[in-house]
Design a protein around this motif. Structure first.
Motif, mmCIF file in Angstrom:
data_model
loop_
_atom_site.group_PDB
_atom_site.id
_atom_site.type_symbol
_atom_site.label_atom_id
_atom_site.label_comp_id
_atom_site.label_asym_id
_atom_site.label_seq_id
_atom_site.Cartn_x
_atom_site.Cartn_y
_atom_site.Cartn_z
ATOM 1 N N UNK A 125 -6.869 -35.568 -24.389
ATOM 2 C CA UNK A 125 -6.809 -35.264 -22.965
ATOM 3 C C UNK A 125 -6.299 -33.841 -22.766
ATOM 4 N N UNK A 126 -6.961 -33.050 -21.917
ATOM 5 C CA UNK A 126 -6.429 -31.709 -21.651
ATOM 6 C C UNK A 126 -5.258 -31.738 -20.668
ATOM 7 N N UNK A 127 -5.023 -32.909 -20.051
ATOM 8 C CA UNK A 127 -4.030 -32.968 -18.967
ATOM 9 C C UNK A 127 -2.639 -33.347 -19.432
ATOM 10 N N UNK A 128 -2.605 -34.145 -20.516
ATOM 11 C CA UNK A 128 -1.316 -34.653 -20.994
ATOM 12 C C UNK A 128 -1.279 -34.478 -22.506
ATOM 13 N N UNK A 129 -0.220 -33.842 -23.019
ATOM 14 C CA UNK A 129 -0.163 -33.564 -24.462
ATOM 15 C C UNK A 129 0.897 -34.417 -25.144
ATOM 16 N N UNK A 130 0.477 -35.214 -26.125
ATOM 17 C CA UNK A 130 1.442 -35.924 -26.974
ATOM 18 C C UNK A 130 1.999 -34.933 -27.985
ATOM 19 N N UNK A 131 3.302 -34.942 -28.151
ATOM 20 C CA UNK A 131 3.928 -34.039 -29.132
ATOM 21 C C UNK A 131 4.948 -34.823 -29.954
ATOM 22 N N UNK A 166 4.063 -25.052 -25.407
ATOM 23 C CA UNK A 166 3.533 -23.864 -24.701
ATOM 24 C C UNK A 166 2.025 -23.777 -24.876
ATOM 25 N N UNK A 167 1.570 -24.078 -26.089
ATOM 26 C CA UNK A 167 0.132 -24.020 -26.350
ATOM 27 C C UNK A 167 -0.611 -25.046 -25.477
ATOM 28 N N UNK A 168 -0.040 -26.245 -25.394
ATOM 29 C CA UNK A 168 -0.677 -27.297 -24.590
ATOM 30 C C UNK A 168 -0.709 -26.887 -23.114
ATOM 31 N N UNK A 169 0.379 -26.299 -22.659
ATOM 32 C CA UNK A 169 0.457 -25.884 -21.256
ATOM 33 C C UNK A 169 -0.532 -24.744 -20.996
ATOM 34 N N UNK A 170 -0.648 -23.820 -21.953
ATOM 35 C CA UNK A 170 -1.644 -22.740 -21.795
ATOM 36 C C UNK A 170 -3.051 -23.321 -21.720
ATOM 37 N N UNK A 171 -3.250 -24.460 -22.393
ATOM 38 C CA UNK A 171 -4.563 -25.113 -22.359
ATOM 39 C C UNK A 171 -4.760 -25.963 -21.109
ATOM 40 N N UNK A 173 -2.413 -28.385 -19.778
ATOM 41 C CA UNK A 173 -1.617 -29.616 -19.606
ATOM 42 C C UNK A 173 -0.389 -29.326 -18.741
ATOM 43 N N UNK A 174 -0.148 -30.194 -17.777
ATOM 44 C CA UNK A 174 1.062 -30.028 -16.954
ATOM 45 C C UNK A 174 2.114 -31.044 -17.352
ATOM 46 N N UNK A 175 1.717 -31.962 -18.246
ATOM 47 C CA UNK A 175 2.649 -33.004 -18.668
ATOM 48 C C UNK A 175 2.671 -33.072 -20.191
ATOM 49 N N UNK A 176 3.863 -33.235 -20.759
ATOM 50 C CA UNK A 176 3.944 -33.506 -22.200
ATOM 51 C C UNK A 176 4.646 -34.844 -22.409
ATOM 52 N N UNK A 177 4.310 -35.464 -23.536
ATOM 53 C CA UNK A 177 4.857 -36.784 -23.859
ATOM 54 C C UNK A 177 5.433 -36.674 -25.266
ATOM 55 N N UNK A 178 6.761 -36.643 -25.345
ATOM 56 C CA UNK A 178 7.427 -36.473 -26.642
ATOM 57 C C UNK A 178 7.487 -37.803 -27.369
ATOM 58 N N UNK A 179 7.182 -37.766 -28.670
ATOM 59 C CA UNK A 179 7.092 -39.013 -29.430
ATOM 60 C C UNK A 179 8.015 -39.030 -30.642
ATOM 61 N N UNK A 180 8.659 -40.161 -30.841
ATOM 62 C CA UNK A 180 9.468 -40.365 -32.040
ATOM 63 C C UNK A 180 9.951 -41.806 -32.020
ATOM 64 N N UNK A 211 5.023 -23.447 -16.373
ATOM 65 C CA UNK A 211 3.885 -24.224 -15.871
ATOM 66 C C UNK A 211 3.934 -25.701 -16.278
ATOM 67 N N UNK A 212 4.934 -26.038 -17.074
ATOM 68 C CA UNK A 212 5.107 -27.442 -17.455
ATOM 69 C C UNK A 212 5.830 -28.159 -16.318
#
Ligand code: 5AD
Ligand code: SF4
Length: 419
Positions: A125-131, A166-171, A173-180, A211-212
């Protein structure tokens, strides 16, 4: 985490091996099955699915089994399904190019350290980035296979996470989802000589990315929910007000048997603190019923926590014995009792959920739209994780809109965009 692992493998295959994706497995040159082994059922499913893929695949197509079941069954997968070309563990994802070219390769080392591996870019998804912010898990919950399939916990360096965000936001995405596995244990151990940054500090640094707009994460562990963590969660406007708090059991006795590190009282106290600091928060949870030795009284404690907390969402499971876990050989609760408890819990949850939902009618939420769904609707989530759909098309994707809830459903609400 498996979804993100799949994205990582796809990225490597696209960039290093020239693969593209197909919707039709009969046309594929390579079929990858990314597996889960947390409960027994998906493991059985793997072998029946494998048979189907093998029967209908294009001639010469390769099949790879990846993920947690790959880690825990290893060679045995090839013994049971000799047409499988390679087996790649959940902690060996970066070796996808390597195993692809070695027939019958089995790479499942759970001590392999991928915490600083620079994966190529691919996002569903370009809108939400899993990290990913960490790999593995250092806990030893007695029911859980994850430490045996994903190995020890290692945090990914903060600067790499920030770079990825930052890379995801430049692409776009306005939302990130941190995973662990235990996000709020972040920073206890890094593999190299990295700056020691804790989870609250990581969140503060990420929220400086202009922009996040939204930060989500999963899963925090109730044991590590100290005041600093809850206060940062409440205070930081970019952190979405939705918390997953895996309870597992409401009985302090069973929690001790599970080695969860907290009691019923601590859990309720943390919920109270969270709601006091952050009244709009929605809380979801995971519950296991019928852990070995769970008595009627223990189960009544779980029901009591359900009634006191009134979770916005629960994921509930019947206990499933897993290999190489401490609880594996304990005497199981009678399976009919276990099924009754699960259905009791789910009925109670539906009642609570319907009451919570009914009260949302007419409310207005800022919704971030991420997905086109059936019949000309677009769906998105509020900050506190309420899923809402509106009539609309692509141009809404990746935008925030104020939406008034007009119809209540059990899994999704319907709304109208306010002019
Ligand atoms: N049996 C049933 N449920 C389990 N989970 C983990 N291990 C087991 C097991 N052996 C559930 C937990 C966890 C979720 C991801 O899966 O509730 O939080
Ligand atoms: Fe499993 Fe416990 Fe680790 Fe979660 S914290 S992954 S339940 S061992």
């Amino acid at each position: 985490m498996n979804s993100r692992d799949s994205e990582h493998m796809i990225a490597q295959l696209r960039e290093k091996e020239g693969y593209t994706m197909t919707e039709e497995f009969r046309e594929a040159d390579l079929i990858l099955i990314n597996t889960c082994s947390v409960r027994e059922r998906p493991v059985h499913k793997l072998f029946s699915e494998l048979g189907g893929f093998n029967k209908h695949k294009k001639s010469g197509a390769k099949i790879g089994v990846c993920g947690c079941t790959a880690s825990h069954l290893g060679e045995e997968i090839i013994k049971r399904a000799p047409y499988v070309n390679f087996v790649l563990g959940a902690r060996n994802v970066s070796k996808i190019s390597e195993v692809l070219h070695k027939d019958k390769a089995v790479e499942i080392d759970i001590n392999y350290d991928e915490s600083e591996f620079a994966f190529d870019d691919f996002r569903t998804s370009p809108y939400k980035a899993f990290i990913n912010i960490s790999i593995g898990c250092d806990k030893a919950c007695t029911f859980c296979i994850v430490p045996k399939t994903r190995g020890d916990e290692i945090s990914i360096p903060a600067d790499l996470i920030i770079q990825e965000a930052k890379k995801a936001v430049d692409g776009g995405a306005k939302e990130i989802f941190l995973l662990g596995q235990n996000v709020n244990n972040y920073g206890r151990r890094f593999s190299g000589d990295n700056e020691k940054v804790g989870f609250s500090e990581l969140l503060r640094r990420l929220s400086k990315i202009e922009e996040l707009k939204r930060i989500r994460f999963t899963s925090p562990h109730p044991f590590h929910m100290d005041d600093e963590f809850i206060e940062e969660f409440a205070r930081n406007p970019k952190i979405c007000k939705s918390m997953h708090m895996p309870l597992q059991s409401g009985s302090s006795r069973i929690l001790k048997e599970m080695k969860r590190g907290y009691t019923k009282e601590w859990f309720i106290n943390r919920v109270e603190k969270l709601r006091a600091e952050c009244p709009t928060v929605s809380i979801s949870t995971d519950i296991i019923v019928a852990f070995p030795g769970e008595s009627d009284e223990d189960f009544a404690d779980t029901v009591d926590v359900m009634k006191k907390v009134r979770f916005d969402q629960i994921f509930s499971f019947k206990y499933s014995p897993r290999p190489e876990t401490e609880a594996e050989h304990l005497t199981e609760v009678d399976s009919e009792v276990a099924s009754d408890r699960l259905s009791y819990l789910q009925t109670l949850n539906n009642e609570i959920h319907d009451e919570i939902n009914a009260a949302l009618l007419g409310n207005t939420y800022s919704v971030y739209f991420e997905e086109l769904i059936r019949d000309g609707y677009v769906s998105g989530r509020s900050d506190n994780n309420i899923v809402i759909k509106v009539k609309g098309s692509e141009e809404l994707l990746g935008t925030f809109q104020d939406v008034k809830v007009t119809t209540i459903g059990r899994t999704i609400l319907t709304g109208e965009i306010l002019a």
